[in-house]
Write a protein that holds these residues in place. Structure first.
Motif, PDB file in Angstrom:
ATOM      1  N   GLN A 124       0.827  -1.213   0.000  1.00 17.31           N
ATOM      2  CA  GLN A 124       0.000   0.000   0.000  1.00 17.31           C
ATOM      3  C   GLN A 124       0.857   1.256   0.000  1.00 17.31           C
ATOM      4  O   GLN A 124       0.581   2.216  -0.726  1.00 17.31           O
ATOM      5  N   LEU A 125       1.887   1.264   0.835  1.00  9.57           N
ATOM      6  CA  LEU A 125       2.713   2.466   0.963  1.00  9.57           C
ATOM      7  C   LEU A 125       3.425   2.777  -0.342  1.00  9.57           C
ATOM      8  O   LEU A 125       3.395   3.913  -0.838  1.00  9.57           O
ATOM      9  N   LEU A 126       4.069   1.752  -0.908  1.00  7.71           N
ATOM     10  CA  LEU A 126       4.828   1.989  -2.136  1.00  7.71           C
ATOM     11  C   LEU A 126       3.876   2.225  -3.309  1.00  7.71           C
ATOM     12  O   LEU A 126       4.188   2.993  -4.228  1.00  7.71           O
ATOM     13  N   LEU A 139       5.851  11.162   5.391  1.00  6.79           N
ATOM     14  CA  LEU A 139       5.655  10.415   6.631  1.00  6.79           C
ATOM     15  C   LEU A 139       4.240   9.847   6.563  1.00  6.79           C
ATOM     16  O   LEU A 139       3.279  10.589   6.352  1.00  6.79           O
ATOM     17  N   ALA A 140       4.126   8.531   6.706  1.00  8.93           N
ATOM     18  CA  ALA A 140       2.810   7.898   6.578  1.00  8.93           C
ATOM     19  C   ALA A 140       2.461   7.134   7.851  1.00  8.93           C
ATOM     20  O   ALA A 140       3.327   6.615   8.558  1.00  8.93           O
ATOM     21  N   GLU A 249       2.976  17.506   7.044  1.00 10.98           N
ATOM     22  CA  GLU A 249       1.821  16.694   6.720  1.00 10.98           C
ATOM     23  C   GLU A 249       2.093  15.220   6.980  1.00 10.98           C
ATOM     24  O   GLU A 249       3.205  14.745   6.789  1.00 10.98           O
ATOM     25  N   VAL A 250       1.050  14.500   7.393  1.00  7.76           N
ATOM     26  CA  VAL A 250       1.148  13.050   7.561  1.00  7.76           C
ATOM     27  C   VAL A 250       0.079  12.396   6.694  1.00  7.76           C
ATOM     28  O   VAL A 250      -1.090  12.813   6.710  1.00  7.76           O
ATOM     29  N   ALA A 251       0.473  11.401   5.911  1.00  4.79           N
ATOM     30  CA  ALA A 251      -0.490  10.629   5.131  1.00  4.79           C
ATOM     31  C   ALA A 251      -1.048   9.518   6.005  1.00  4.79           C
ATOM     32  O   ALA A 251      -0.284   8.804   6.652  1.00  4.79           O
ATOM     33  N   VAL A 252      -2.358   9.393   6.056  1.00  3.67           N
ATOM     34  CA  VAL A 252      -2.986   8.368   6.894  1.00  3.67           C
ATOM     35  C   VAL A 252      -3.832   7.463   6.012  1.00  3.67           C
ATOM     36  O   VAL A 252      -4.685   7.943   5.257  1.00  3.67           O
ATOM     37  N   MET A 253      -3.592   6.149   6.082  1.00  3.87           N
ATOM     38  CA  MET A 253      -4.454   5.223   5.351  1.00  3.87           C
ATOM     39  C   MET A 253      -4.990   4.148   6.277  1.00  3.87           C
ATOM     40  O   MET A 253      -4.245   3.479   6.972  1.00  3.87           O
ATOM     41  N   GLY A 254      -6.322   4.024   6.286  1.00  2.98           N
ATOM     42  CA  GLY A 254      -6.933   3.039   7.171  1.00  2.98           C
ATOM     43  C   GLY A 254      -8.438   3.136   7.066  1.00  2.98           C
ATOM     44  O   GLY A 254      -8.970   3.832   6.222  1.00  2.98           O
ATOM     45  N   VAL A 276      -5.587   8.761   2.668  1.00  2.00           N
ATOM     46  CA  VAL A 276      -5.290   8.006   1.450  1.00  2.00           C
ATOM     47  C   VAL A 276      -6.168   6.759   1.430  1.00  2.00           C
ATOM     48  O   VAL A 276      -6.321   6.082   2.449  1.00  2.00           O
ATOM     49  N   ASP A 277      -6.731   6.454   0.280  1.00  2.00           N
ATOM     50  CA  ASP A 277      -7.571   5.262   0.107  1.00  2.00           C
ATOM     51  C   ASP A 277      -6.666   4.023   0.043  1.00  2.00           C
ATOM     52  O   ASP A 277      -5.909   3.844  -0.914  1.00  2.00           O
ATOM     53  N   GLY A 278      -6.763   3.180   1.066  1.00  2.00           N
ATOM     54  CA  GLY A 278      -5.867   2.040   1.172  1.00  2.00           C
ATOM     55  C   GLY A 278      -6.037   1.022   0.059  1.00  2.00           C
ATOM     56  O   GLY A 278      -5.064   0.412  -0.398  1.00  2.00           O
ATOM     57  N   GLU A 279      -7.255   0.827  -0.406  1.00  2.00           N
ATOM     58  CA  GLU A 279      -7.498  -0.159  -1.460  1.00  2.00           C
ATOM     59  C   GLU A 279      -6.880   0.305  -2.792  1.00  2.00           C
ATOM     60  O   GLU A 279      -6.226  -0.467  -3.489  1.00  2.00           O
TER      61      GLU A 279
END
Lengths: 294, 294
Positions: A124-126, A139-140, A249-254, A276-279
């Motif tokens: 997901q991150l990459l 930073l995520a 800023e921090v990117a948050v996916m969940g 961020v949309d994790g899917e």
């Protein structure tokens, strides 16, 4: 190498799995999710569980990520050490069925003081970086049972740290002296933010936790607010650890309800939050890995 | 006021109770312990449970301390705010049977940031001072499910903080991703001391906890040492909180196997440890309260 023209992408976790048929144009053509996580399968059950996926989505190659590559999964895929990018990860796939099904390895981080591992989040991150959803040096934060804080540098995973925030909250809720106070759902409200401010101070968590009970007994905290306050306390401490030395800023996916809590906690700590949309990120990451095999 | 010439002292906790018959010369003449803690008794059951104590030890007045005075006990005894000494505590006894049985109140501590409560430990702490086992201005540590760090000043409880160290270790052991690593008994060995050093750093506990698993997976920690390392991590963080701003000696009262762990952790943190017999301290504290009633 095989050609992954059309394939099935599987995000195979501890308790759930989600599978997607990806067409030749990269489109997600069909998908399903069920409860057949790795813990529900015995050693010999993986081949059958894979057969079932092919019955539903087509007789195609499989590209799998997550706990399916752990020592309790189908075949162990050794961790790729940081810094880990898509090239390093694609080069380290493990093939339980030669040319037919591959498992994406997790990533590890080790320095003098610390040791940490992830499985699944790396895709997901990459993928989020590759799809332009987050920057190459972001930073995520990846909330869940085990929250991950990840520093990306030059589009690769440079460093990360896992925090047992979700699991600890669940343990306290199920069985602890605080259990009776934690029935309500945590909300990103004023009590949550007060807990976050306490957590951001970095005092001893085990002392702050007990104080929730004392605060209620002494009339300093409403019983109905205890769940939000304790959740804020845990997430505040989590944000303090994860954002140390960072700014901006921090990117948050969940999941959305968790993302909302982290967004409020990040706001208290003076950070902007990019959701961020994790899917979407997962499918972008898997597509990048598939491209590297063709 | 009644004359407490001879009486029964009861240390009545959540899961156990211990009762002592104290003679006119202050000697402990007879005692017993059983599992009739307050959680095993219903609302109406306390009078019968007290009758049973008198059957075994004699028809005498009772002086009780601990969770028996909580909102789940026989009769609630409101907390005495800090600074709390023997005079303040003796003046705030609650009498479920007029002139026949009294409950010693707990103590509370509140400031702008914190709120905390204790029940039972106050008798031991103030008794230890009265008996000369610890100084009037000591720092004391009371390990257990909920460890208490207590600053005494002028022979009174000036300030204290509760840390859920024991309870958290038990929760992790029973049911968490670390459970399979925590079968062994924690010992004050080299792995324990390494965990203590990590805990003393004051990094995020929830991150350090997860790292125990990662350390084992990555070959940085022996599986057999995980229990000691995690115990050290928790106790190290506990000692860091409890000794902040202090120096010199810490008085520790608790079960010997716990005391040994805290002594090793205090040693790593540069403190001397004075072990205090909790039962002796309890009886001294109760005797001082009884004396104030005569």
């Amino acid at each position: 190498m095989i050609s992954l023209n059309s394939y099935i992408a599987v995000d195979w976790g501890t308790t759930n799995r989600r599978a997607y048929r990806i067409g030749p144009d990269g489109r997600n053509e069909a998908e399903f999710e069920d409860g057949k996580g790795i813990l529900s399968l015995s050693d010999g059950g993986f081949a059958a569980a894979v057969g079932e996926i092919r019955e539903r989505l087509g007789d195609l190659p499989l590209l799998m990520a997550g706990m399916i590559g752990s020592n309790r999964g189908w075949k162990e895929a050794p961790y790729v050490p940081c810094p880990a990018g898509l090239d390093e990860i694609a080069a380290a796939l493990v093939w339980p069925e030669p040319d037919r099904s591959a498992i994406v390895p997790g990533a590890s981080f080790v320095d003098d003081d610390r040791a940490d591992v992830m499985r699944g989040e790396e895709v997901q991150l990459l993928g989020a970086v590759a799809a332009g959803l987050i920057g190459a040096d972001a930073l995520a934060c990846h909330p869940g049972t085990h929250n991950k804080w990840v520093r990306l540098a030059g589009g690769r995973i440079a460093e990360f740290r896992t925090v047992m925030t979700g699991e600890l909250f669940n343990l306290l809720k199920e069985k602890s002296i605080l259990a009776e106070l934690l029935h309500d759902k945590a909300e990103p409200d004023a009590a949550f933010r007060a807990g976050v401010r306490q957590g951001l101070k970095g005092e001893a968590l085990t002392a702050d936790l007990f104080s929730a009970r004392a605060r209620v007994l002494l009339g300093r905290l409403d019983r109905a607010d205890a769940s939000s306050w304790v959740s804020g306390l845990l997430i505040g401490g989590d944000v303090r650890t994860g954002t140390a030395g960072a700014s901006g800023e921090v990117a948050v996916m969940g999941r959305p309800e968790l993302t909302a809590l982290y967004a409020a906690a990040l706001d208290e700590a003076g950070f902007a939050c990019r959701e961020v949309d994790g899917e979407q990120a997962f499918l972008a990451g898997i597509a990048e890995i598939a491209r590297r095999l063709s």
